[in-house]
Write a protein that holds these residues in place. Structure first.
Motif, short mmCIF file in Angstrom:
data_model
loop_
_atom_site.label_atom_id
_atom_site.label_comp_id
_atom_site.label_asym_id
_atom_site.label_seq_id
_atom_site.Cartn_x
_atom_site.Cartn_y
_atom_site.Cartn_z
N CYS A 205 0.45 -0.98 0.09
CA CYS A 205 0.11 0.13 0.18
C CYS A 205 1.17 1.12 -0.16
O CYS A 205 1.70 1.70 -0.96
CB CYS A 205 -0.94 -0.25 1.20
SG CYS A 205 -2.30 0.88 0.98
N ALA A 206 0.84 2.48 1.55
CA ALA A 206 2.24 3.36 0.80
C ALA A 206 3.41 2.87 1.47
O ALA A 206 3.67 3.70 2.29
CB ALA A 206 0.69 4.27 1.80
N GLY A 207 3.37 1.59 1.85
CA GLY A 207 4.36 1.57 2.38
C GLY A 207 5.84 1.94 1.68
O GLY A 207 6.41 2.69 1.87
N ALA A 208 6.45 1.69 0.23
CA ALA A 208 6.66 2.38 -0.27
C ALA A 208 6.81 3.63 -0.03
O ALA A 208 8.56 4.40 -0.59
CB ALA A 208 6.35 1.61 -2.28
N LYS A 221 12.43 0.93 -8.82
CA LYS A 221 11.15 0.13 -9.02
C LYS A 221 10.66 -0.21 -7.66
O LYS A 221 10.24 -0.97 -7.02
CB LYS A 221 11.01 -0.54 -9.99
CG LYS A 221 12.21 -0.29 -10.89
CD LYS A 221 11.34 -1.36 -12.45
CE LYS A 221 11.80 -2.36 -12.20
NZ LYS A 221 11.69 -3.61 -13.53
N VAL A 222 9.34 0.70 -7.04
CA VAL A 222 8.65 0.13 -6.12
C VAL A 222 7.09 -0.11 -6.64
O VAL A 222 6.98 0.98 -7.82
CB VAL A 222 8.22 1.13 -5.18
CG1 VAL A 222 9.44 1.05 -4.07
CG2 VAL A 222 8.22 2.43 -6.00
N ALA A 223 6.52 -1.15 -6.01
CA ALA A 223 4.83 -0.67 -6.72
C ALA A 223 4.34 0.05 -5.07
O ALA A 223 4.63 -0.16 -4.03
CB ALA A 223 4.13 -2.55 -6.39
N VAL A 224 3.38 0.72 -5.22
CA VAL A 224 2.77 1.30 -4.32
C VAL A 224 1.30 1.35 -4.83
O VAL A 224 0.67 1.78 -5.60
CB VAL A 224 3.35 2.86 -4.06
CG1 VAL A 224 2.81 3.52 -5.72
CG2 VAL A 224 2.61 3.91 -3.00
N HIS A 225 -0.04 2.34 -3.84
CA HIS A 225 -1.23 2.02 -3.96
C HIS A 225 -0.98 3.46 -4.89
O HIS A 225 -0.28 4.23 -4.95
CB HIS A 225 -1.56 2.41 -2.51
CG HIS A 225 -3.42 3.02 -2.92
ND1 HIS A 225 -3.72 4.23 -3.27
CD2 HIS A 225 -4.29 2.21 -2.90
CE1 HIS A 225 -5.46 3.62 -3.17
NE2 HIS A 225 -5.21 2.77 -2.85
N PRO A 226 -2.39 2.93 -6.17
CA PRO A 226 -2.02 4.11 -6.59
C PRO A 226 -2.78 5.68 -6.39
O PRO A 226 -2.33 6.53 -6.74
CB PRO A 226 -3.56 3.87 -8.04
CG PRO A 226 -3.85 2.62 -7.30
CD PRO A 226 -2.82 2.52 -6.09
N LEU A 227 -2.86 6.27 -5.43
CA LEU A 227 -3.32 7.49 -4.89
C LEU A 227 -1.58 8.16 -4.30
O LEU A 227 -1.77 9.09 -4.31
CB LEU A 227 -3.83 7.17 -3.51
CG LEU A 227 -5.90 6.87 -4.19
CD1 LEU A 227 -6.98 6.65 -2.48
CD2 LEU A 227 -6.17 7.82 -5.31
N LYS A 229 1.22 7.10 -5.92
CA LYS A 229 2.26 7.02 -6.75
C LYS A 229 2.74 8.39 -7.06
O LYS A 229 3.92 7.90 -6.75
CB LYS A 229 1.81 6.88 -7.73
CG LYS A 229 2.57 6.43 -9.05
CD LYS A 229 1.80 5.49 -10.10
CE LYS A 229 2.60 5.40 -11.12
NZ LYS A 229 1.99 5.00 -12.71
N PRO A 230 1.91 9.19 -6.86
CA PRO A 230 2.45 10.66 -7.53
C PRO A 230 3.80 11.34 -6.22
O PRO A 230 4.65 11.92 -6.94
CB PRO A 230 1.07 11.82 -7.30
CG PRO A 230 0.07 10.42 -7.76
CD PRO A 230 0.36 9.86 -6.39
N ALA A 231 3.41 10.90 -4.92
CA ALA A 231 3.88 11.34 -3.69
C ALA A 231 5.54 10.57 -3.96
O ALA A 231 6.10 10.49 -3.45
CB ALA A 231 3.78 10.14 -2.51
N ILE A 232 6.16 9.51 -4.67
CA ILE A 232 6.93 8.49 -4.83
C ILE A 232 7.77 9.46 -5.60
O ILE A 232 7.79 9.68 -6.62
CB ILE A 232 7.17 7.49 -5.58
CG1 ILE A 232 6.17 6.84 -5.27
CG2 ILE A 232 7.78 6.53 -6.40
CD1 ILE A 232 6.61 6.43 -3.45
N GLN A 233 9.15 10.20 -5.75
CA GLN A 233 11.04 11.76 -5.55
C GLN A 233 11.56 11.15 -5.94
O GLN A 233 12.33 11.35 -6.89
CB GLN A 233 10.08 12.40 -5.07
CG GLN A 233 8.78 12.97 -4.62
CD GLN A 233 8.10 13.90 -6.17
OE1 GLN A 233 8.67 14.10 -6.52
NE2 GLN A 233 7.23 13.81 -5.61
N ASN A 234 11.89 9.54 -4.79
CA ASN A 234 13.11 9.44 -5.10
C ASN A 234 13.65 7.52 -6.42
O ASN A 234 14.38 7.51 -7.04
CB ASN A 234 13.85 9.05 -3.89
CG ASN A 234 14.44 9.58 -3.11
OD1 ASN A 234 14.51 10.77 -3.32
ND2 ASN A 234 12.85 10.37 -2.23
N GLY A 235 12.73 7.03 -6.45
CA GLY A 235 12.68 5.30 -6.53
C GLY A 235 11.80 5.83 -7.82
O GLY A 235 10.95 6.61 -8.10
N THR A 236 10.97 4.81 -8.69
CA THR A 236 10.74 5.09 -9.51
C THR A 236 8.81 3.96 -9.74
O THR A 236 9.13 2.89 -8.97
CB THR A 236 11.23 3.88 -10.95
OG1 THR A 236 12.23 4.78 -11.15
CG2 THR A 236 10.11 4.10 -11.76
#
Length: 269
Positions: A205-208, A221-227, A229-236
């Motif tokens: 979920c929001a772990g990533a 590369k990380v999997a994350v809850h779609p909501l 996703k925009p918060a991911i700045q360092n990984g992909t």
């Protein structure tokens, strides 16, 4: 097979011989006169055959050398020998990979218990830490839980664990409003310490996103809850159900944890 020429060693040899999908590639036994279809070595140190796991039915006198070998080579062992001393049992416990599980308050029970049941069924040692100032927390659905400890007591003890699980829950959407709480400050410090040390990082979920906040996901590369996703700045962030990239194991949500769980268990065993 460690102890391949003893009574149980012969039983296991026969079982494996008649089981599809598994191969006995080598044996260890001081007595080497029994004919086998696989090479037999007098001691574990002499074995030069690679294996995915070692099955042990030998004796307590051989346990120390076996454990030392398994730790050095990072090979899982199914230890069936009885009569181990208290010192040897402590060494077994020390040799096993240990997982620190972080449970926010409230926590998604579906996600949390997928991890805990999988670890329990596979003999993986774990300890649950509440991201709270108390060990008493609740699931999203209101079920009361008392976990092992609080996250404040994990700080400074990161080296006692090999992996970190971030178990998401309804506490995360309001994290920013509570970011200055001591337990959330501890949370970010603990995550960063585990990540900087290259330990196994697991979350859904929001772990990533929480991992990413600390900067440890750079280049991953990380999997994350779609909501989130925009918060991911360092990984992909990807759209996959789960992603495994190096020491990072991440899933979109609690419904996709199962897609990475076999690889998680393999890494921990």
């Amino acid at each position: 097979m460690h102890g391949c020429n003893g009574h149980m060693g012969r039983v296991i040899t026969d079982i494996i011989k008649n089981t599809e999908g598994i191969e006995l590639v080598a044996g260890i036994d001081k007595y080497t006169k029994v004919p086998n279809e696989y090479p037999v070595f007098e001691n574990i140190g002499a074995c030069d055959v690679e294996a995915d796991v070692i099955i042990d039915f030998s004796n307590a006198a051989a346990a120390d050398e076996l454990l030392g070998y398994c730790v050095e080579k990072q090979v899982p062992v199914v230890l069936c020998t009885t009569g181990l001393s208290e010192e040897q049992l402590a060494k077994v416990e020390e040799s096993a990979k240990k997982v620190a599980v972080l449970a926010v308050n409230p926590v998604n029970g579906c996600g949390l218990f997928q991890y805990l049941e999988a670890f329990f069924e596979n003999g993986i040692s774990y300890k649950v830490f509440a991201v709270s100032d108390t060990k008493d927390i609740k699931t999203n659905s209101g079920i009361s839980l008392t976990v092992d400890d609080v996250i404040a007591n994990l700080k400074g003890h990161e080296d006692e664990f090999d992996a970190l699980v971030f178990s998401c829950g309804d506490a995360v959407p309001v994290f920013q409003q509570n970011a200055d709480k001591p337990y959330n400050v501890d949370l970010m410090q603990v995550i960063k310490t585990f990540g900087d040390k290259g330990k196994i990082m697991i979350g859904h979920c929001a772990g990533a996103m929480m991992f990413d906040f600390t900067g440890i996901t750079k280049g991953k590369k990380v999997a994350v809850h779609p909501l989130a996703k925009p918060a991911i700045q360092n990984g992909t962030a990807t759209d996959e159900k789960s992603e495994i990239d190096g020491n990072f194991f991440t899933a979109q949500d609690e419904n996709t944890i199962w897609t990475m769980m076999p690889q998680v268990i393999k890494a921990l065993k």
